[in-house]
Design a protein around this motif. Structure first.
Motif, PDB file in Angstrom:
ATOM      1  N   ILE A  96       0.837  -1.198   0.000  1.00 11.88           N
ATOM      2  CA  ILE A  96       0.000   0.000   0.000  1.00 11.88           C
ATOM      3  C   ILE A  96       0.867   1.241   0.000  1.00 11.88           C
ATOM      4  O   ILE A  96       1.809   1.346   0.780  1.00 11.88           O
ATOM      5  CB  ILE A  96      -0.914   0.007   1.246  1.00 11.88           C
ATOM      6  CG1 ILE A  96      -1.759  -1.262   1.273  1.00 11.88           C
ATOM      7  CG2 ILE A  96      -1.779   1.251   1.260  1.00 11.88           C
ATOM      8  CD1 ILE A  96      -2.524  -1.445   2.564  1.00 11.88           C
ATOM      9  N   GLY A  97       0.577   2.164  -0.870  1.00 16.05           N
ATOM     10  CA  GLY A  97       1.271   3.450  -0.867  1.00 16.05           C
ATOM     11  C   GLY A  97       0.368   4.516  -0.276  1.00 16.05           C
ATOM     12  O   GLY A  97      -0.822   4.548  -0.548  1.00 16.05           O
ATOM     13  N   MET A  98       0.947   5.381   0.555  1.00 15.29           N
ATOM     14  CA  MET A  98       0.145   6.413   1.218  1.00 15.29           C
ATOM     15  C   MET A  98       0.598   7.786   0.775  1.00 15.29           C
ATOM     16  O   MET A  98       1.767   8.139   0.913  1.00 15.29           O
ATOM     17  CB  MET A  98       0.344   6.319   2.730  1.00 15.29           C
ATOM     18  CG  MET A  98      -0.147   5.035   3.342  1.00 15.29           C
ATOM     19  SD  MET A  98      -1.897   5.141   3.672  1.00 15.29           S
ATOM     20  CE  MET A  98      -1.878   6.394   4.938  1.00 15.29           C
ATOM     21  N   GLU A  99      -0.353   8.567   0.274  1.00 12.56           N
ATOM     22  CA  GLU A  99      -0.047   9.960  -0.061  1.00 12.56           C
ATOM     23  C   GLU A  99      -0.905  10.873   0.778  1.00 12.56           C
ATOM     24  O   GLU A  99      -1.274  11.956   0.363  1.00 12.56           O
ATOM     25  CB  GLU A  99      -0.335  10.208  -1.548  1.00 12.56           C
ATOM     26  CG  GLU A  99       0.835   9.905  -2.445  1.00 12.56           C
ATOM     27  CD  GLU A  99       0.616  10.423  -3.845  1.00 12.56           C
ATOM     28  OE1 GLU A  99      -0.548  10.575  -4.256  1.00 12.56           O
ATOM     29  OE2 GLU A  99       1.613  10.690  -4.526  1.00 12.56           O
ATOM     30  N   CYS A 100      -1.225  10.419   1.961  1.00 13.05           N
ATOM     31  CA  CYS A 100      -2.216  11.110   2.771  1.00 13.05           C
ATOM     32  C   CYS A 100      -1.799  10.932   4.214  1.00 13.05           C
ATOM     33  O   CYS A 100      -2.076   9.916   4.835  1.00 13.05           O
ATOM     34  CB  CYS A 100      -3.578  10.480   2.493  1.00 13.05           C
ATOM     35  SG  CYS A 100      -4.885  10.923   3.610  1.00 13.05           S
ATOM     36  N   THR A 147      -4.841   8.038  -1.483  1.00 18.16           N
ATOM     37  CA  THR A 147      -4.561   9.446  -1.746  1.00 18.16           C
ATOM     38  C   THR A 147      -5.831  10.277  -1.685  1.00 18.16           C
ATOM     39  O   THR A 147      -6.919   9.778  -1.961  1.00 18.16           O
ATOM     40  CB  THR A 147      -3.903   9.615  -3.130  1.00 18.16           C
ATOM     41  OG1 THR A 147      -3.672  10.995  -3.374  1.00 18.16           O
ATOM     42  CG2 THR A 147      -4.806   9.070  -4.226  1.00 18.16           C
ATOM     43  N   PRO A 148      -5.712  11.546  -1.314  1.00 19.16           N
ATOM     44  CA  PRO A 148      -6.869  12.436  -1.368  1.00 19.16           C
ATOM     45  C   PRO A 148      -6.980  13.135  -2.730  1.00 19.16           C
ATOM     46  O   PRO A 148      -7.943  13.831  -2.979  1.00 19.16           O
ATOM     47  CB  PRO A 148      -6.580  13.453  -0.270  1.00 19.16           C
ATOM     48  CG  PRO A 148      -5.095  13.458  -0.135  1.00 19.16           C
ATOM     49  CD  PRO A 148      -4.562  12.163  -0.657  1.00 19.16           C
ATOM     50  N   GLY A 264     -17.708  23.979   5.919  1.00 19.93           N
ATOM     51  CA  GLY A 264     -16.701  22.967   6.218  1.00 19.93           C
ATOM     52  C   GLY A 264     -15.896  22.618   4.983  1.00 19.93           C
ATOM     53  O   GLY A 264     -16.152  23.110   3.882  1.00 19.93           O
ATOM     54  N   LEU A 265     -14.873  21.795   5.172  1.00 25.55           N
ATOM     55  CA  LEU A 265     -13.991  21.401   4.072  1.00 25.55           C
ATOM     56  C   LEU A 265     -14.151  19.894   3.872  1.00 25.55           C
ATOM     57  O   LEU A 265     -13.514  19.101   4.554  1.00 25.55           O
ATOM     58  CB  LEU A 265     -12.549  21.755   4.443  1.00 25.55           C
ATOM     59  CG  LEU A 265     -11.582  22.157   3.328  1.00 25.55           C
ATOM     60  CD1 LEU A 265     -12.095  23.386   2.602  1.00 25.55           C
ATOM     61  CD2 LEU A 265     -10.206  22.418   3.892  1.00 25.55           C
ATOM     62  N   PRO A 266     -15.026  19.501   2.940  1.00 31.17           N
ATOM     63  CA  PRO A 266     -15.251  18.069   2.766  1.00 31.17           C
ATOM     64  C   PRO A 266     -14.105  17.413   2.012  1.00 31.17           C
ATOM     65  O   PRO A 266     -13.550  17.999   1.092  1.00 31.17           O
ATOM     66  CB  PRO A 266     -16.542  18.011   1.942  1.00 31.17           C
ATOM     67  CG  PRO A 266     -16.533  19.279   1.155  1.00 31.17           C
ATOM     68  CD  PRO A 266     -15.794  20.307   1.991  1.00 31.17           C
ATOM     69  N   LYS A 267     -13.754  16.213   2.434  1.00 34.77           N
ATOM     70  CA  LYS A 267     -12.641  15.498   1.788  1.00 34.77           C
ATOM     71  C   LYS A 267     -13.021  14.050   1.549  1.00 34.77           C
ATOM     72  O   LYS A 267     -13.950  13.526   2.162  1.00 34.77           O
ATOM     73  CB  LYS A 267     -11.399  15.526   2.697  1.00 34.77           C
ATOM     74  CG  LYS A 267     -10.785  16.888   2.888  1.00 34.77           C
ATOM     75  CD  LYS A 267     -10.048  17.329   1.645  1.00 34.77           C
ATOM     76  CE  LYS A 267      -8.841  16.426   1.397  1.00 34.77           C
ATOM     77  NZ  LYS A 267      -8.211  16.775   0.102  1.00 34.77           N
ATOM     78  N   LYS A 268     -12.297  13.437   0.656  1.00 33.19           N
ATOM     79  CA  LYS A 268     -12.516  12.024   0.377  1.00 33.19           C
ATOM     80  C   LYS A 268     -11.162  11.337   0.332  1.00 33.19           C
ATOM     81  O   LYS A 268     -10.182  11.912  -0.115  1.00 33.19           O
ATOM     82  CB  LYS A 268     -13.165  11.844  -0.998  1.00 33.19           C
ATOM     83  CG  LYS A 268     -14.667  11.903  -1.035  1.00 33.19           C
ATOM     84  CD  LYS A 268     -15.108  11.638  -2.465  1.00 33.19           C
ATOM     85  CE  LYS A 268     -16.388  12.368  -2.810  1.00 33.19           C
ATOM     86  NZ  LYS A 268     -17.585  11.761  -2.276  1.00 33.19           N
TER      87      LYS A 268
END
Lengths: 295, 295
Positions: A96-100, A147-148, A264-268
């Motif tokens: 797994i690579g994480m960019e978040c 990633t986001p 608000g600042l919605p993110k996924k």
DNA sequence: TAGCAACTATGAAAACTATTCATTGGTTGT
DNA sequence: ACAACCAATGAATAGTTTTCATAGTTGCTA
């Protein structure tokens, strides 16, 4: 015909500087390497290096091969490793690579049931990429990218798996703690902690401060999430983090979440996988678990 | 240790269905392949296939290897080819990927002086990519990607090299030919020709029709630019193409360029290269020539 | 169900290739 | 000028791959 051994020899010569040293490191004789390359050079009709004094200088063609060796050998080496894993009864490894940055805790919650369900599958997480997570996916260094910031590219498919709200975290003693929302202007008097990545990749700048033409009093970089929260708790500054993460720490630290702007600042969080190959069973399983994740 | 030959055998078995057939195609005996894999299986401790009746079925591990073989073998094969090229005194080959249909004529204008200047360097142009131009760049299938849609990704750098205006081409006999500009609504009565790619990649839809919530009377797909122009000239429909391209044909065909909207549709051609390696001299040279290109 | 065709596995021998050994010749530094 | 390195080379050797010959299995069909 270029074989794996040729690439290995070239790599060793480059790293150690001489045929003799390379030979020793490969448990061969200097003569063996010399012969082996003489043959390759005769077959291809290309000189790969020439002697300059007692040193070896790669030719243009040699440099090309060296470059390819450094790229391809790790991939070949991985084949051996994976076969060994299969032999040990392991079904493989999920890389797994994480960019978040803050997603790490989220990931842990998904990995836990995954490991329980898939005994034979190891999980490995990489957080640093020399050429970015996308390149790592393409080059088969990782199987899944968290990633986001999804990108629409052929060969890679991103799917949203988790929605959350990005909030401002402040100490309960901070003046902002009494607010329910905070405006970009209000941050002008605050010290802001963020992860050490480019500003363009930080939502607080890209989608909040910069559009309003504001900036914090000071911008400080912290790598570890826990440290960041400690600093915020000590009211040394404020930070932006996922709401669910703040909730997790709210009982143990004097911190409070404040909504960024009125809406608000919605993110996924998105998971990206290669689409040029049938995903293995356990990758599909990981996806399912990721979709079920709740905080 | 997995060698190139193992991957080749696996690939042939997969394609031809049997050891015997694979052996024949590799100019070896069935026995050789059998021995060779028995050895690999013993070394790694992993079964790669099992017999089911008179057929061979790859195991999970075998399928994994096959997949990697299909990916890695072409890259290895290229090494031989390139060495052979070096032998012939060629400095290498510049492999250009195109994601921009009408740019072909522009490319020709750049390639012409390039070939004159770099005698030893061949140029190869690929227009179809299984997994997209970006993947091709990452996998070293191409060295340069020509595209109107750059993406910010680590490991790849895009630079704009050529600005132009995308215009509507109509027959001189078409009612729109008398206009200097055309509105999205005006296209509702026209047949529109485009290249056969996804609508999202066609500017006329993405940046002109869809924002205005319009669509053409009919949408027809044509692959060849020349054909498209012929159809437009015969007033069978209209198309969108670069202004400089229309200018080139204006003398030989009864066609006219009309500006799209009041401000026109400005476009750029970008060149993308990998940044994880020092670009060769001739790649830099190609860049320079591309920047100088004028119409 | 016997016979045949198509296929793989296996041991032993043969062919081939990679590696070493022993030596030469060149370069560098003292 | 000599010692210390280093690479290239031919011949011998060690090691590996490939073949040959053969046995064993499966699936089809007469």
């Amino acid at each position: 015909m270029i074989e794996r051994i040729h690439l290995k020899i070239l790599r060793e010569i480059d790293q150690l500087g001489s045929l003799t040293a390379a030979a020793k490191s490969l448990h061969l004789t200097q003569s063996a390497l010399s012969h082996s390359f003489k043959k390759l050079e005769n077959q291809s009709g290309t000189q790969l290096w020439h002697k300059k004094g007692r040193q070896i200088h790669l030719t243009q063609a040699g440099k090309f091969l060296l470059n390819e060796a450094n790229r391809l050998l790790p991939q070949m080496e991985r084949l051996d490793e994976v076969l060994l894993q299969y032999a040990k009864g392991e079904r493989g490894a999920l890389r797994i690579g994480m960019e978040c940055h803050p997603c790490y805790r989220w990931l842990l919650k998904v990995v836990e049931p995954f490991l329980a369900e898939w005994e034979g599958v190891d999980v490995d997480v990489k957080q640093k990429f020399q050429f970015g997570g996308m390149a790592a996916l393409f080059n088969h260094e990782i199987d899944i990218l968290v990633t986001p910031d999804p990108l629409e590219i052929k060969g890679i498919k991103f799917s949203p798996v988790f929605d959350y709200e990005q909030v401002l975290v402040v100490a309960t003693t901070n003046a902002l703690a009494t607010h329910t929302t905070v405006s970009p202007e209000a941050l002008s008097n605050e010290v802001l902690f963020t992860y050490p990545v480019e500003k363009e990749r930080l939502d607080i700048f890209k989608n909040f401060l910069i559009p309003a033409n504001c900036q914090p009093k000071k911008h400080k970089l912290i790598e570890a999430t826990e440290m960041m929260l400690q600093m915020v708790a000590a009211d040394r500054g404020v930070a932006t983090l996922p709401l669910w993460l703040v909730n997790e720490y709210q009982d143990s630290l004097p911190i409070k979440a404040v909504r960024l702007g009125d809406k608000g600042l919605p993110k996924k969080i998105y998971l990206g996988i290669r689409t040029n190959e049938e995903p293995t069973e356990y990758i599909r399983a990981f996806f399912k678990l990721a979709l079920k994740s709740k905080f």
